[in-house]
Design a protein around this motif. Structure first.
Motif, PDB file in Angstrom:
ATOM      1  N   GLU A  11      -6.034  -5.000  -1.589  1.00 31.94           N
ATOM      2  CA  GLU A  11      -7.409  -5.454  -1.817  1.00 31.94           C
ATOM      3  C   GLU A  11      -7.547  -5.693  -3.325  1.00 31.94           C
ATOM      4  OE1 GLU A  11     -11.959  -4.246  -0.641  1.00 31.94           O
ATOM      5  OE2 GLU A  11     -10.427  -2.698  -0.618  1.00 31.94           O
ATOM      6  N   ASN A  12      -7.806  -6.919  -3.721  1.00 36.57           N
ATOM      7  CA  ASN A  12      -7.853  -7.278  -5.132  1.00 36.57           C
ATOM      8  C   ASN A  12      -8.849  -6.420  -5.916  1.00 36.57           C
ATOM      9  OD1 ASN A  12      -5.947  -9.262  -4.604  1.00 36.57           O
ATOM     10  ND2 ASN A  12      -7.467 -10.878  -4.399  1.00 36.57           N
ATOM     11  N   ARG A  13      -9.949  -6.066  -5.305  1.00 36.15           N
ATOM     12  CA  ARG A  13     -10.979  -5.262  -5.966  1.00 36.15           C
ATOM     13  C   ARG A  13     -10.405  -3.921  -6.447  1.00 36.15           C
ATOM     14  NH1 ARG A  13     -14.513  -1.515  -3.754  1.00 36.15           N
ATOM     15  NH2 ARG A  13     -13.748  -2.114  -1.713  1.00 36.15           N
ATOM     16  N   ARG A  14      -9.509  -3.320  -5.647  1.00 36.78           N
ATOM     17  CA  ARG A  14      -8.900  -2.032  -6.032  1.00 36.78           C
ATOM     18  C   ARG A  14      -8.096  -2.154  -7.315  1.00 36.78           C
ATOM     19  NH1 ARG A  14      -4.951  -0.595  -2.230  1.00 36.78           N
ATOM     20  NH2 ARG A  14      -4.343   0.945  -3.745  1.00 36.78           N
ATOM     21  N   GLY A  16      -8.483  -4.514  -9.617  1.00 35.98           N
ATOM     22  CA  GLY A  16      -9.448  -4.792 -10.683  1.00 35.98           C
ATOM     23  C   GLY A  16     -10.116  -3.516 -11.175  1.00 35.98           C
ATOM     24  N   GLU A  17     -10.472  -2.622 -10.262  1.00 44.65           N
ATOM     25  CA  GLU A  17     -11.093  -1.351 -10.641  1.00 44.65           C
ATOM     26  C   GLU A  17     -10.112  -0.464 -11.406  1.00 44.65           C
ATOM     27  OE1 GLU A  17     -12.554   0.201  -6.920  1.00 44.65           O
ATOM     28  OE2 GLU A  17     -14.243  -1.206  -6.891  1.00 44.65           O
ATOM     29  N   SER A  47      -6.160 -11.166  -9.194  1.00 49.09           N
ATOM     30  CA  SER A  47      -5.350 -11.537  -8.026  1.00 49.09           C
ATOM     31  C   SER A  47      -3.889 -11.743  -8.410  1.00 49.09           C
ATOM     32  CB  SER A  47      -5.918 -12.773  -7.324  1.00 49.09           C
ATOM     33  OG  SER A  47      -5.922 -13.890  -8.181  1.00 49.09           O
ATOM     34  N   SER A  50      -2.556  -8.271  -8.447  1.00 48.63           N
ATOM     35  CA  SER A  50      -2.529  -7.764  -7.067  1.00 48.63           C
ATOM     36  C   SER A  50      -1.356  -8.329  -6.288  1.00 48.63           C
ATOM     37  CB  SER A  50      -3.834  -8.121  -6.347  1.00 48.63           C
ATOM     38  OG  SER A  50      -4.924  -7.480  -6.954  1.00 48.63           O
ATOM     39  N   ASN A 115     -10.242 -12.039  -1.899  1.00 45.04           N
ATOM     40  CA  ASN A 115     -10.336 -10.608  -1.632  1.00 45.04           C
ATOM     41  C   ASN A 115      -9.007  -9.876  -1.491  1.00 45.04           C
ATOM     42  OD1 ASN A 115     -13.228 -10.557  -1.543  1.00 45.04           O
ATOM     43  ND2 ASN A 115     -13.086 -11.588   0.436  1.00 45.04           N
TER      44      ASN A 115
END
Length: 125
Positions: A11-14, A16-17, A47, A50, A115
């Motif tokens: 999950e790209n958000r993970r 990024g965080e 991304s 990721s 995502n």
């Protein structure tokens, strides 16, 4: 012929965080200097990171199936080149693994969208 497959989805958000929270400590633990430079040159750098993380994990999974050895994340470098498919560059952690890596063949594919990023690696010999 022996064939071993690894796949990973991120999950790209993970990622990024993790970059936001841990910064260079996270990046330098996972990625090579070339990977960091390449991804930060992209507008969608999260991304990019990721997809590389997924490819490293997929390679580790396939390699472990074949040899029951775990590779360090930084021993696998995903080399990007604008307009061309990515390549895997291997940096063996020791002579035993180097000997194994010199005998195998592999192919891989990475993909990412807003995502998620995904990678699959096939090792064969």
């Amino acid at each position: 012929m022996f064939i071993y497959t690894g796949i990973d989805i991120v999950e790209n958000r993970r990622i990024g965080e993790a970059i936001k929270k841990h910064g260079s400590r996270f990046l330098n633990r996972i990625f090579t200097e070339n990977e960091v430079k390449y991804c930060f040159s992209k507008a969608e750098y999260v991304s990019c990171f990721s997809a590389r993380f997924a490819a490293k994990e997929a390679f580790i999974k396939a390699f472990y199936q074949a040899y029951k050895k775990t590779l360090p994340l930084k021993s696998i470098e995903i080399k990007g080149s604008t307009g061309k498919p990515a390549e895997i560059l291997l940096h063996p952690p020791d002579k035993e693994v180097e000997s194994i890596l010199n005998r195998i063949k592999y192919t891989f594919s990475i993909s990412h969208e807003k995502n998620y990023s995904v990678a699959v690696v096939i090792i064969y010999f």
